[in-house]
Design an enzyme around this catalytic site. Structure first.
Site, PDB file in Angstrom:
ATOM      1  N   TYR A  32       0.856  -1.188   0.000  1.00 47.20           N
ATOM      2  CA  TYR A  32       0.000   0.000   0.000  1.00 47.20           C
ATOM      3  C   TYR A  32       0.891   1.238   0.000  1.00 47.20           C
ATOM      4  O   TYR A  32       0.858   2.068   0.899  1.00 47.20           O
ATOM      5  CB  TYR A  32      -0.976   0.005   1.178  1.00 47.20           C
ATOM      6  CG  TYR A  32      -2.247   0.761   0.856  1.00 47.20           C
ATOM      7  CD1 TYR A  32      -3.145   0.252  -0.073  1.00 47.20           C
ATOM      8  CD2 TYR A  32      -2.538   1.970   1.461  1.00 47.20           C
ATOM      9  CE1 TYR A  32      -4.306   0.933  -0.389  1.00 47.20           C
ATOM     10  CE2 TYR A  32      -3.691   2.666   1.149  1.00 47.20           C
ATOM     11  CZ  TYR A  32      -4.571   2.140   0.220  1.00 47.20           C
ATOM     12  OH  TYR A  32      -5.718   2.823  -0.096  1.00 47.20           O
ATOM     13  N   GLU A  35       4.395   7.914  -0.542  1.00 45.52           N
ATOM     14  CA  GLU A  35       5.649   8.585  -0.899  1.00 45.52           C
ATOM     15  C   GLU A  35       6.802   8.163   0.000  1.00 45.52           C
ATOM     16  O   GLU A  35       7.968   8.191  -0.417  1.00 45.52           O
ATOM     17  CB  GLU A  35       5.471  10.102  -0.854  1.00 45.52           C
ATOM     18  CG  GLU A  35       4.639  10.664  -1.994  1.00 45.52           C
ATOM     19  CD  GLU A  35       5.266  10.407  -3.351  1.00 45.52           C
ATOM     20  OE1 GLU A  35       6.512  10.425  -3.454  1.00 45.52           O
ATOM     21  OE2 GLU A  35       4.518  10.182  -4.320  1.00 45.52           O
ATOM     22  N   HIS A  37       7.382   5.051   1.167  1.00 45.25           N
ATOM     23  CA  HIS A  37       7.914   3.827   0.556  1.00 45.25           C
ATOM     24  C   HIS A  37       8.710   4.140  -0.706  1.00 45.25           C
ATOM     25  O   HIS A  37       9.796   3.585  -0.934  1.00 45.25           O
ATOM     26  CB  HIS A  37       6.771   2.888   0.171  1.00 45.25           C
ATOM     27  CG  HIS A  37       5.980   2.341   1.307  1.00 45.25           C
ATOM     28  ND1 HIS A  37       4.673   2.694   1.531  1.00 45.25           N
ATOM     29  CD2 HIS A  37       6.309   1.452   2.273  1.00 45.25           C
ATOM     30  CE1 HIS A  37       4.220   2.045   2.584  1.00 45.25           C
ATOM     31  NE2 HIS A  37       5.190   1.283   3.060  1.00 45.25           N
ATOM     32  N   LYS A 149      10.916   6.515  10.519  1.00 43.90           N
ATOM     33  CA  LYS A 149       9.686   6.658  11.296  1.00 43.90           C
ATOM     34  C   LYS A 149       9.553   5.488  12.260  1.00 43.90           C
ATOM     35  O   LYS A 149       9.165   5.664  13.412  1.00 43.90           O
ATOM     36  CB  LYS A 149       8.463   6.727  10.372  1.00 43.90           C
ATOM     37  CG  LYS A 149       7.151   6.869  11.142  1.00 43.90           C
ATOM     38  CD  LYS A 149       5.974   7.070  10.222  1.00 43.90           C
ATOM     39  CE  LYS A 149       5.597   5.800   9.503  1.00 43.90           C
ATOM     40  NZ  LYS A 149       4.930   4.819  10.408  1.00 43.90           N
ATOM     41  N   VAL A 176       9.419  10.756   5.944  1.00 42.04           N
ATOM     42  CA  VAL A 176       8.756  11.531   4.895  1.00 42.04           C
ATOM     43  C   VAL A 176       7.395  11.966   5.439  1.00 42.04           C
ATOM     44  O   VAL A 176       6.636  11.141   5.964  1.00 42.04           O
ATOM     45  CB  VAL A 176       8.591  10.709   3.602  1.00 42.04           C
ATOM     46  CG1 VAL A 176       7.871  11.526   2.540  1.00 42.04           C
ATOM     47  CG2 VAL A 176       9.955  10.253   3.098  1.00 42.04           C
ATOM     48  N   LEU A 184       4.026  10.053   7.047  1.00 37.65           N
ATOM     49  CA  LEU A 184       3.294   9.181   6.141  1.00 37.65           C
ATOM     50  C   LEU A 184       3.214   7.763   6.700  1.00 37.65           C
ATOM     51  O   LEU A 184       4.181   7.232   7.240  1.00 37.65           O
ATOM     52  CB  LEU A 184       3.968   9.156   4.777  1.00 37.65           C
ATOM     53  CG  LEU A 184       3.898  10.453   3.958  1.00 37.65           C
ATOM     54  CD1 LEU A 184       4.642  10.289   2.639  1.00 37.65           C
ATOM     55  CD2 LEU A 184       2.451  10.843   3.698  1.00 37.65           C
TER      56      LEU A 184
END
Length: 282
Positions: A32, A35, A37, A149, A176, A184
């Protein structure tokens, strides 16, 4: 780009690349794509000759009552994006191909997994370490890129690689964010409209706490109280799972911020659990 579903087929291809001197890069994902990834793929593409992207919603890192069955999926879209961002292979295995029915071998870094996300998700990092190690054995990468993250995950994988002498470079890629600061995540789709408006304030609060630390408020408990109060005011409806200040390498809690530390939080919303972090340097 080639889509491979069988682990042995991926391993054979990567062994062939390795025998020809190709430098293999790996980006492990659960799909899924957003940006974040795609930035990992772009980063890894620069570091390697052949890029493998894995797409596997790994059942062993989900606990009881978590969103394994409802985790967002869109393989067709993901395949198109992976190819656009330079993947040579998209590895999309089935759970039965990765775990035999009598699978009984697990990899853990227990001391680093007991706090932060590991406190409320006790088997999560056992599943992460095991599947990542299996991916390393299959794809045989010289470099693998992970997002910052998931800082605890990144730190644990680095320790696993060090302790097991796995010959792969682990590269961390900066968080990001959306234009408003929200980190994200594929799970952001779970947010209601109101939660989506308030969620960027998590980053605002962490940045404010880091600024307080730079200004001389270095006591960890004082900073955590500030974060808790600010989150209550600016992210109404959010329920903290944890608010911690830790050493960025060992993940051990710190009492005073000296030189470098990491603020790490997890916030429950109605259907989403959001994690974020912010580095402090004083």
């Amino acid at each position: 780009m080639k889509i491979i579903r069988h682990p042995r087929e991926l391993q054979q291809l990567c062994m062939d690349w390795e025998s020809k001197g190709r430098r293999i890069g790996l980006v492990p994902t659960m799909g899924y794509f957003h940006e974040g990834h795609l930035s990992l793929m772009d980063d890894c593409r620069k570091r390697c000759d052949k890029l493998v992207v894995s797409l596997f919603v790994n059942p062993t890192q989900f606990g009881p009552g978590e969103d394994l069955e409802t985790y967002p999926r869109d393989e067709e879209r993901d395949a198109r994006l992976a190819e656009e961002h330079g993947a040579d292979v998209l590895f999309v295995p089935e759970p039965g191909g990765m775990y035999d029915p009598d699978h009984g071998t697990w990899i853990q870094v227990p001391e680093m997994a007991k706090g932060l996300c590991g406190a409320s998700r006790p088997d999560h990092f056992r599943g992460v370490c095991t599947v990542v190690c299996k991916l390393f054995m299959l794809a045989r990468p010289k470099v693998a890129v992970f997002g910052q993250k998931d800082w605890q995950q990144l730190a644990i994988i680095r320790r696993m690689v060090r302790d097991l002498n796995i010959p792969v470079e682990i590269a961390g890629h900066p968080i990001v964010r959306e234009a408003d600061g929200l980190a994200l995540s594929s799970r952001n789709v779970y947010l209601t409209e109101e939660e989506r408006r308030n969620a960027p304030n998590i980053h605002v609060v962490l940045r404010s706490a880091a600024e307080k630390a730079k200004s001389g408020t270095t006591n960890a408990e004082t900073l955590k109280r500030f974060i808790r109060d600010e989150l209550a005011a600016k992210v109404p409806g959010g329920r903290p799972d944890y608010i911690e200040i830790v050493d960025p390498e060992t993940l051990e809690n710190v009492n005073e911020v000296r030189q470098k530390a990491l603020i790490a939080v997890a916030i429950f919303m109605s259907r989403a659990r959001l994690i974020d972090n912010f580095s402090i340097e004083v």
